[in-house]
Design a protein around this motif. Sequence first.
Motif, PDB file in Angstrom:
ATOM      1  N   ILE A   1       0.819  -1.218   0.000  1.00  0.00           N
ATOM      2  CA  ILE A   1       0.000   0.000   0.000  1.00  0.00           C
ATOM      3  C   ILE A   1       0.853   1.268   0.000  1.00  0.00           C
ATOM      4  CG2 ILE A   1      -2.011  -1.074   1.068  1.00  0.00           C
ATOM      5  CD1 ILE A   1      -1.069   0.221   3.740  1.00  0.00           C
ATOM      6  N   SER A   2       2.177   1.114  -0.061  1.00  0.00           N
ATOM      7  CA  SER A   2       3.037   2.308  -0.065  1.00  0.00           C
ATOM      8  C   SER A   2       2.916   3.045  -1.390  1.00  0.00           C
ATOM      9  CB  SER A   2       4.492   1.934   0.224  1.00  0.00           C
ATOM     10  OG  SER A   2       4.986   1.033  -0.746  1.00  0.00           O
ATOM     11  N   LYS A   3       3.093   4.347  -1.339  1.00  0.00           N
ATOM     12  CA  LYS A   3       2.932   5.203  -2.520  1.00  0.00           C
ATOM     13  C   LYS A   3       4.288   5.718  -2.987  1.00  0.00           C
ATOM     14  CE  LYS A   3      -1.542   5.020  -2.376  1.00  0.00           C
ATOM     15  NZ  LYS A   3      -2.204   4.095  -3.245  1.00  0.00           N
ATOM     16  N   TRP A   4       4.392   5.957  -4.267  1.00  0.00           N
ATOM     17  CA  TRP A   4       5.599   6.530  -4.846  1.00  0.00           C
ATOM     18  C   TRP A   4       5.548   8.041  -4.709  1.00  0.00           C
ATOM     19  CZ3 TRP A   4       9.643   3.639  -6.332  1.00  0.00           C
ATOM     20  CH2 TRP A   4       9.433   2.276  -6.542  1.00  0.00           C
ATOM     21  N   GLU A   5       6.671   8.648  -4.351  1.00  0.00           N
ATOM     22  CA  GLU A   5       6.796  10.108  -4.272  1.00  0.00           C
ATOM     23  C   GLU A   5       7.238  10.615  -5.637  1.00  0.00           C
ATOM     24  OE1 GLU A   5       9.956  13.307  -2.372  1.00  0.00           O
ATOM     25  OE2 GLU A   5       9.896  11.280  -1.562  1.00  0.00           O
ATOM     26  N   GLY A   6       6.546  11.612  -6.142  1.00  0.00           N
ATOM     27  CA  GLY A   6       6.943  12.170  -7.419  1.00  0.00           C
ATOM     28  C   GLY A   6       5.749  12.622  -8.230  1.00  0.00           C
ATOM     29  N   PRO A   7       5.982  13.072  -9.443  1.00  0.00           N
ATOM     30  CA  PRO A   7       7.248  12.987 -10.162  1.00  0.00           C
ATOM     31  C   PRO A   7       8.313  13.925  -9.587  1.00  0.00           C
ATOM     32  CG  PRO A   7       5.628  14.144 -11.497  1.00  0.00           C
ATOM     33  CD  PRO A   7       4.929  13.685 -10.267  1.00  0.00           C
ATOM     34  N   LEU A   8       9.569  13.434  -9.623  1.00  0.00           N
ATOM     35  CA  LEU A   8      10.696  14.193  -9.084  1.00  0.00           C
ATOM     36  C   LEU A   8      11.283  15.159 -10.100  1.00  0.00           C
ATOM     37  CD1 LEU A   8      12.501  11.308  -7.178  1.00  0.00           C
ATOM     38  CD2 LEU A   8      10.803  12.914  -6.305  1.00  0.00           C
ATOM     39  N   SER A   9      10.977  14.967 -11.367  1.00  0.00           N
ATOM     40  CA  SER A   9      11.466  15.857 -12.424  1.00  0.00           C
ATOM     41  C   SER A   9      10.387  16.002 -13.488  1.00  0.00           C
ATOM     42  CB  SER A   9      12.739  15.299 -13.058  1.00  0.00           C
ATOM     43  OG  SER A   9      13.131  16.097 -14.150  1.00  0.00           O
TER      44      SER A   9
ATOM     45  N   PHE B   1      21.488  12.340 -20.031  1.00  0.00           N
ATOM     46  CA  PHE B   1      21.514  13.588 -19.287  1.00  0.00           C
ATOM     47  C   PHE B   1      21.936  13.289 -17.853  1.00  0.00           C
ATOM     48  CE2 PHE B   1      18.763  14.377 -22.816  1.00  0.00           C
ATOM     49  CZ  PHE B   1      18.929  15.721 -23.125  1.00  0.00           C
ATOM     50  N   TRP B   2      22.390  14.315 -17.142  1.00  0.00           N
ATOM     51  CA  TRP B   2      22.778  14.133 -15.747  1.00  0.00           C
ATOM     52  C   TRP B   2      22.486  15.386 -14.944  1.00  0.00           C
ATOM     53  CZ3 TRP B   2      26.381  17.118 -13.134  1.00  0.00           C
ATOM     54  CH2 TRP B   2      27.158  17.970 -13.929  1.00  0.00           C
ATOM     55  N   MET B   3      22.450  15.205 -13.626  1.00  0.00           N
ATOM     56  CA  MET B   3      22.402  16.322 -12.681  1.00  0.00           C
ATOM     57  C   MET B   3      22.916  15.827 -11.339  1.00  0.00           C
ATOM     58  SD  MET B   3      18.489  17.049 -11.357  1.00  0.00           S
ATOM     59  CE  MET B   3      17.844  17.477 -12.950  1.00  0.00           C
ATOM     60  N   VAL B   4      23.330  16.754 -10.501  1.00  0.00           N
ATOM     61  CA  VAL B   4      23.738  16.407  -9.142  1.00  0.00           C
ATOM     62  C   VAL B   4      22.479  15.959  -8.406  1.00  0.00           C
ATOM     63  CG1 VAL B   4      24.765  17.269  -7.007  1.00  0.00           C
ATOM     64  CG2 VAL B   4      25.666  18.025  -9.230  1.00  0.00           C
ATOM     65  N   THR B   5      22.562  14.851  -7.705  1.00  0.00           N
ATOM     66  CA  THR B   5      21.384  14.235  -7.087  1.00  0.00           C
ATOM     67  C   THR B   5      20.624  15.181  -6.165  1.00  0.00           C
ATOM     68  OG1 THR B   5      22.471  12.086  -7.230  1.00  0.00           O
ATOM     69  CG2 THR B   5      20.591  12.246  -5.755  1.00  0.00           C
ATOM     70  N   VAL B   6      21.335  15.990  -5.381  1.00  0.00           N
ATOM     71  CA  VAL B   6      20.634  16.896  -4.453  1.00  0.00           C
ATOM     72  C   VAL B   6      19.851  17.978  -5.189  1.00  0.00           C
ATOM     73  CG1 VAL B   6      22.212  16.482  -2.526  1.00  0.00           C
ATOM     74  CG2 VAL B   6      22.661  18.380  -4.105  1.00  0.00           C
ATOM     75  N   GLU B   7      20.131  18.173  -6.484  1.00  0.00           N
ATOM     76  CA  GLU B   7      19.390  19.152  -7.289  1.00  0.00           C
ATOM     77  C   GLU B   7      18.124  18.577  -7.908  1.00  0.00           C
ATOM     78  OE1 GLU B   7      22.156  20.513 -10.242  1.00  0.00           O
ATOM     79  OE2 GLU B   7      23.430  21.516  -8.773  1.00  0.00           O
ATOM     80  N   LEU B   8      17.874  17.271  -7.729  1.00  0.00           N
ATOM     81  CA  LEU B   8      16.728  16.616  -8.358  1.00  0.00           C
ATOM     82  C   LEU B   8      15.431  17.146  -7.766  1.00  0.00           C
ATOM     83  CD1 LEU B   8      15.715  14.494 -10.349  1.00  0.00           C
ATOM     84  CD2 LEU B   8      15.973  12.785  -8.553  1.00  0.00           C
ATOM     85  N   LYS B   9      14.829  18.062  -8.513  1.00  0.00           N
ATOM     86  CA  LYS B   9      13.566  18.699  -8.138  1.00  0.00           C
ATOM     87  C   LYS B   9      12.734  18.835  -9.413  1.00  0.00           C
ATOM     88  CE  LYS B   9      15.722  21.354  -4.406  1.00  0.00           C
ATOM     89  NZ  LYS B   9      16.915  20.533  -4.377  1.00  0.00           N
ATOM     90  N   PRO B  10      11.408  18.949  -9.300  1.00  0.00           N
ATOM     91  CA  PRO B  10      10.572  18.991 -10.504  1.00  0.00           C
ATOM     92  C   PRO B  10      10.982  20.027 -11.551  1.00  0.00           C
ATOM     93  CG  PRO B  10       9.207  18.660  -8.587  1.00  0.00           C
ATOM     94  CD  PRO B  10      10.600  18.918  -8.078  1.00  0.00           C
ATOM     95  N   SER B  11      11.511  21.175 -11.141  1.00  0.00           N
ATOM     96  CA  SER B  11      11.842  22.220 -12.113  1.00  0.00           C
ATOM     97  C   SER B  11      13.327  22.277 -12.485  1.00  0.00           C
ATOM     98  CB  SER B  11      11.417  23.586 -11.566  1.00  0.00           C
ATOM     99  OG  SER B  11      12.117  23.856 -10.362  1.00  0.00           O
TER     100      SER B  11
END
Length: 132
Positions: free
Chosen positions: A45-53, A78-88
Motif C-alpha cells: 500500500i506504499s505510494k511513490w513520491e513524485g514525479p521528481l522531475s 543527461f545528468w544532474m547532481v542528485t541533491v538538485e533533483l527537483k521537478p523544475s
Amino acid sequence: PQSDWDGPVSSEMELLAITIHGDMIYAVGEDAKIYRQKHATMCNISKWEGPLSNTLEVKSICFYGNKIYAVSTEDQIFWMVTVELKPSAEWRSLSQGDVTTIGICNTDLKKACEEMLQVSWRRKNMHLERRA
C-alpha cells in the motif's frame, strides 16, 4: 529455496525501470517520470513520491557518486547532481549519440564479485592486480 510471492510490493503504478540509491528505490513510471520511495517501508500500500522531475522524459536512470544519470525518451544521456533533483531542475546533456539504456555497477556489487572471483582465481594460482 522456495517462497510464495505475495506482490505487488507497492502501489499499482506501472513501472518501466527501477534502481536503488542509498535507502531509496527510484523508478521510472509509464509516464516517463521519476519516482521514489524508501525500500525499508515499501509494502503493497506504499505510494511513490513524485514525479521528481518535470523537465525531462526518461526511460532509464542510474546513480554514480553524487550524480543521477538518465536516458531520455529521445535516446540521449543527461545528468544532474542528485541533491538538485527537483521537478523544475534542468538536466545537463552528456551524450552525442543514441543510447537505449544505462547502468552503473554498484560498488558493493563490484566488491562482492571481485571477492568471489578472487577465491576462484586463487584455486587456479591466479590473482587480481591493481595498478594506479
